[in-house]
Design a protein around this motif. Sequence first.
Motif, mmCIF file in Angstrom:
data_model
loop_
_atom_site.group_PDB
_atom_site.id
_atom_site.type_symbol
_atom_site.label_atom_id
_atom_site.label_comp_id
_atom_site.label_asym_id
_atom_site.label_seq_id
_atom_site.Cartn_x
_atom_site.Cartn_y
_atom_site.Cartn_z
ATOM 1 N N THR A 207 0.843 -1.199 0.000
ATOM 2 C CA THR A 207 0.000 0.000 0.000
ATOM 3 C C THR A 207 0.877 1.248 0.000
ATOM 4 N N GLN A 208 0.506 2.254 -0.794
ATOM 5 C CA GLN A 208 1.256 3.510 -0.866
ATOM 6 C C GLN A 208 2.733 3.213 -1.182
ATOM 7 N N ALA A 209 3.669 3.729 -0.391
ATOM 8 C CA ALA A 209 5.083 3.466 -0.690
ATOM 9 C C ALA A 209 5.442 2.004 -0.434
ATOM 10 N N GLY A 210 4.759 1.372 0.526
ATOM 11 C CA GLY A 210 4.953 -0.045 0.800
ATOM 12 C C GLY A 210 6.362 -0.402 1.249
ATOM 13 N N TYR A 211 6.646 -1.699 1.212
ATOM 14 C CA TYR A 211 7.970 -2.148 1.657
ATOM 15 C C TYR A 211 9.072 -1.603 0.758
ATOM 16 N N LYS A 212 8.792 -1.449 -0.540
ATOM 17 C CA LYS A 212 9.818 -0.904 -1.436
ATOM 18 C C LYS A 212 10.223 0.494 -0.989
ATOM 19 N N GLY A 213 9.246 1.275 -0.529
ATOM 20 C CA GLY A 213 9.549 2.617 -0.040
ATOM 21 C C GLY A 213 10.335 2.588 1.257
ATOM 22 N N VAL A 214 9.943 1.695 2.170
ATOM 23 C CA VAL A 214 10.669 1.542 3.430
ATOM 24 C C VAL A 214 12.131 1.223 3.156
ATOM 25 N N ARG A 215 12.346 0.285 2.247
ATOM 26 C CA ARG A 215 13.721 -0.132 1.943
ATOM 27 C C ARG A 215 14.488 0.957 1.208
ATOM 28 N N TYR A 216 13.820 1.661 0.303
ATOM 29 C CA TYR A 216 14.493 2.710 -0.464
ATOM 30 C C TYR A 216 14.971 3.832 0.459
ATOM 31 N N ALA A 217 14.112 4.233 1.390
ATOM 32 C CA ALA A 217 14.502 5.274 2.343
ATOM 33 C C ALA A 217 15.685 4.804 3.187
ATOM 34 N N TYR A 218 15.602 3.622 3.707
ATOM 35 C CA TYR A 218 16.668 3.069 4.554
ATOM 36 C C TYR A 218 17.995 3.012 3.793
ATOM 37 N N ASP A 219 17.960 2.543 2.555
ATOM 38 C CA ASP A 219 19.182 2.428 1.751
ATOM 39 C C ASP A 219 19.773 3.781 1.397
ATOM 40 N N HIS A 220 18.962 4.838 1.493
ATOM 41 C CA HIS A 220 19.447 6.187 1.178
ATOM 42 C C HIS A 220 19.682 7.026 2.437
ATOM 43 N N GLY A 221 19.822 6.343 3.566
ATOM 44 C CA GLY A 221 20.199 7.026 4.799
ATOM 45 C C GLY A 221 19.101 7.807 5.476
ATOM 46 N N VAL A 222 17.843 7.565 5.088
ATOM 47 C CA VAL A 222 16.702 8.269 5.681
ATOM 48 C C VAL A 222 16.040 7.350 6.709
ATOM 49 N N SER A 223 15.953 7.795 7.942
ATOM 50 C CA SER A 223 15.346 6.971 8.987
ATOM 51 C C SER A 223 13.841 6.843 8.749
ATOM 52 N N VAL A 224 13.334 5.631 8.968
ATOM 53 C CA VAL A 224 11.922 5.337 8.673
ATOM 54 C C VAL A 224 11.132 5.252 9.969
ATOM 55 N N PHE A 225 10.126 6.112 10.074
ATOM 56 C CA PHE A 225 9.159 6.076 11.167
ATOM 57 C C PHE A 225 7.846 5.525 10.618
ATOM 58 N N ILE A 226 7.096 4.820 11.464
ATOM 59 C CA ILE A 226 5.909 4.113 10.990
ATOM 60 C C ILE A 226 4.652 4.650 11.660
ATOM 61 N N MET A 227 3.641 4.957 10.833
ATOM 62 C CA MET A 227 2.306 5.282 11.327
ATOM 63 C C MET A 227 1.348 4.155 10.947
ATOM 64 N N GLU A 228 0.215 4.122 11.591
ATOM 65 C CA GLU A 228 -0.819 3.099 11.382
ATOM 66 C C GLU A 228 -0.250 1.682 11.497
ATOM 67 N N PRO A 229 0.536 1.401 12.544
ATOM 68 C CA PRO A 229 1.088 0.049 12.689
ATOM 69 C C PRO A 229 0.009 -1.007 12.936
ATOM 70 N N LEU A 230 -1.153 -0.553 13.453
ATOM 71 C CA LEU A 230 -2.265 -1.466 13.714
ATOM 72 C C LEU A 230 -3.456 -1.170 12.811
#
Length: 401
Positions: free
Chosen positions: A180-203
């Motif tokens: 959904t939206q950026a999804g896991y690909k977005g999470v990984r892309y941010a992480y690989d580019h040195g951007v810390s990932v914060f998560i909303m709507e975990p539940l």
Amino acid sequence: MQKRIIKSTNTETSALGFGAMRLPTQGGHINHDEALKLINHAIDNGINYIDTAYFYHNGESETFLREILSKRRDEILISTKLPVMFVNKKEDLRKYLNLQLERLGVDHIDFYYLHALNIEKFEQLKEFGIFEFLDEIKAEGLVRHVGFSYHDNYEPFKTIIDSYPWDMCLLQYNFIDTNTQAGYKGVRYAYDHGVSVFIMEPLKGGLLANNVPDEVQNIMNQENITDTPASWALKWLLNHEEITCILSGMNKISDVDENINTTNNTLINSIPESKLDVYSKVKKVYDDLIKIPCTACGYCMPCPYGVDIPTCFKTYNNKHIFNKNSHEYMMMLSGITGSKASYASKCRNCRICLSKCPQHIQIPRTLREVSKDMEFPGFKYILWFVSNIGKPIYNFYISRK
């Protein structure tokens, strides 16, 4: 409390953050005493990251946090968001920041996000000099870290990530919303580019927090999973090396205690592959059952015609996920219990809500589907009878006692 690191500055934050969007309420406003007790309890037990935004709780959230910040500023990393949807000229950037500093009663904000950014608003903000503005407020010490929250697709996300040296981003992510939206690909892309990932709507707006459908419970029983649904869902996120902090909208002390316990007992890469496969099985069940991807964020509200959009969608989902009848819909939305009627067919297709929904739900069309399914023949005649005959009789009876 387990700590994780903001890559760009080596700052430590608790792996669990407190989301101040769903604080306990009373009479439509934040329940001051309960919310104060709740957040102080969270800080006492190791949570140091508190997240809010300009319009959470109709603008009350930032102002409410001022009292806590005035007493415990050194213990808190405060996060809030620039309301980019209200920014129509360059001067608005500084105007809203100054207002938020005043509301919070602080001389600097630790984490400052561009709120609910999408590619269209991003292009407009560039015309207003957003990058220069972010550089300035960091240099002036008004803001320590800058980032953006996001509700768009993956490709525009990459464009935004590549455009500026962001410290962090805030994404909707859970074991259901992997695509959904950026999804896991977005999470990984941010992480690989040195951007810390914060998560909303975990539940997922609470959908994964309490009861589960029978099909899911059967899977959990077969796999000997004894965690509560909320704890089990959070563990999946905490297992990710890419995730720095999970924001949870806790509104009970028991929620805080359970989530802290889960966080402290779930380290990165601590879940074996065989256990991760179970999440995939459960995701398939939810994908089949969830009819409307609403997270009850309330951004679509208020409706000018009085429709309680999140509750309409919640009761509709409940019917299909938990095999409930329409009784819940009637009790919560018809107005027969004393509150104002707020059922789906009150929608007049004004479409004001459409641009506000971060899930990009076609709200008027979906409300018509809800109305067709949930408002049985004779629904409005029953409401008329209760309002015009039942209530007056009841009120007369009460007045005579």
